[in-house]
Design a protein around this motif. Structure first.
Motif, PDB file in Angstrom:
ATOM      1  N   UNK A 249       0.828  -1.206   0.000  1.00 31.94           N
ATOM      2  CA  UNK A 249       0.000   0.000   0.000  1.00 31.94           C
ATOM      3  C   UNK A 249       0.860   1.252   0.000  1.00 31.94           C
ATOM      4  N   UNK A 250       1.920   1.252   0.812  1.00 34.54           N
ATOM      5  CA  UNK A 250       2.797   2.420   0.883  1.00 34.54           C
ATOM      6  C   UNK A 250       3.515   2.651  -0.449  1.00 34.54           C
ATOM      7  N   UNK A 251       3.919   1.572  -1.101  1.00 40.10           N
ATOM      8  CA  UNK A 251       4.591   1.707  -2.387  1.00 40.10           C
ATOM      9  C   UNK A 251       3.663   2.357  -3.417  1.00 40.10           C
ATOM     10  N   UNK A 252       2.418   1.887  -3.448  1.00 37.85           N
ATOM     11  CA  UNK A 252       1.452   2.433  -4.409  1.00 37.85           C
ATOM     12  C   UNK A 252       1.138   3.896  -4.103  1.00 37.85           C
ATOM     13  N   UNK A 253       1.013   4.228  -2.826  1.00 37.40           N
ATOM     14  CA  UNK A 253       0.755   5.617  -2.462  1.00 37.40           C
ATOM     15  C   UNK A 253       1.924   6.505  -2.871  1.00 37.40           C
ATOM     16  N   UNK A 254       3.146   5.997  -2.722  1.00 36.02           N
ATOM     17  CA  UNK A 254       4.323   6.749  -3.151  1.00 36.02           C
ATOM     18  C   UNK A 254       4.336   6.973  -4.642  1.00 36.02           C
ATOM     19  N   UNK A 255       3.977   5.943  -5.417  1.00 38.17           N
ATOM     20  CA  UNK A 255       3.911   6.082  -6.874  1.00 38.17           C
ATOM     21  C   UNK A 255       2.868   7.123  -7.262  1.00 38.17           C
TER      22      UNK A 255
END
Length: 300
Positions: A249-255
């Protein structure tokens, strides 16, 4: 999920920032105007009296800048900033200035954001641009916009805009299937179903909840108390939270942050360098945007 509690703590710190408020606007320096002037850009061969980009925008003139994506043409939105009736002043008396009760907090966060943008977010965004062409970045943006459609639907329904809620449902179904999980937007291209985005802040505005003081959020940038409430609320109920587990989830939010910021990085740098006081310049542009949004009536 730990980050949610961090966001709640952040809101508490923001509200505590009221204790560091500056002098009332009546005692503020006269240079704090609604549309702040800009200093001359350092461009080789440019005439000394040639207006800068920020000055042209403040004067209501269109202009253009060169970016890594080519030439961008900027069309200013001219907004009526006439003071309210109770703020009218007599001849010879100084015009009222915007009262910024959270200026102490805002300036500190604005400086933090600028350092973060300069040494982290902008370099990452430029690297992201080099790796992914604009067509691919557009598709990524489409996918994140599509994931948000259920949230738009709920907010439109709460605001009594059932036509907009129906559009959100139709767009989500069409783009999630024919549009391959939202990468494409056939709902607009084939079915003439324009986007009907609605945030918690928009819903609160529908019920006459005011903006509150101007507020700068860490990394996310310009907002106000109502907008910050919207950001925190959506952090809990965004559909992505229920589709993906951490740490993915954090990776997608960063993207999502990098993808949305990449198109604005060059413009931010250009305007920041040209403004006499970047904080005031960006703040006043934000306030004019709020004035524009208040005057805008969504088509039926």
């Amino acid at each position: 999920m730990t980050y949610r509690y961090i966001l709640v703590c952040l809101l508490a710190v923001v509200l505590a920032g009221c204790a560091a408020k500056p002098e009332p606007a009546g005692n503020a320096p006269a240079t704090d105007t609604v549309s702040h002037s800009s200093k001359q850009a350092e461009q080789p061969g440019a005439a000394e009296n040639e207006p800068t980009i920020a000055e042209q925008l403040s004067a209501g003139q269109s202009t253009s800048i060169e970016t890594s994506q080519g030439t961008l043409t900027l069309e200013p939105t001219v907004v009526d900033m006439e003071p309210a009736a109770e703020d009218n002043v007599t001849d010879g008396e100084a015009a009222p200035l915007y009262y910024d009760p959270l200026e102490g907090w805002n300036r500190a966060v604005f400086r933090f954001n600028h350092v973060s943008y300069t040494y982290a977010l902008i370099p990452i965004a430029k690297g992201y641009e080099k790796v992914l062409p604009s067509a691919v970045r557009d598709k990524v943006g489409n996918a994140f916009a599509n994931i948000r459609e259920p949230l738009n639907l709920v907010n439109n329904a709460l605001a009594g805009n059932f036509k907009g809620a129906g559009t959100n449902l139709g767009r989500f179904v069409i783009n999630s299937t024919i549009g391959i999980f939202g990468l494409f937007d056939p709902a607009t291209a084939w079915f003439d179903m324009a986007a009907s985005k609605q945030s918690i802040a928009d819903t609160l505005s529908h019920y006459q909840v005011g903006n509150g003081p101007y507020l700068v959020l860490p990394i996310l940038g310009q907002s106000d108390v109502r907008g910050a409430t919207s950001v925190l609320g959506e952090a809990f109920i965004h559909p992505l939270n229920h589709l993906v587990d951490t740490p993915e989830l954090y990776y997608l939010q960063g993207v999502n942050v990098i993808n949305s910021f990449s198109d604005r990085a060059d413009l931010y740098q250009t305007l920041y360098k040209q403004a006499d006081d970047p904080y005031l310049y960006f703040r006043n542009q934000h306030l004019q945007g709020l004035k524009r949004d208040e005057a805008y009536v969504k088509p039926e």
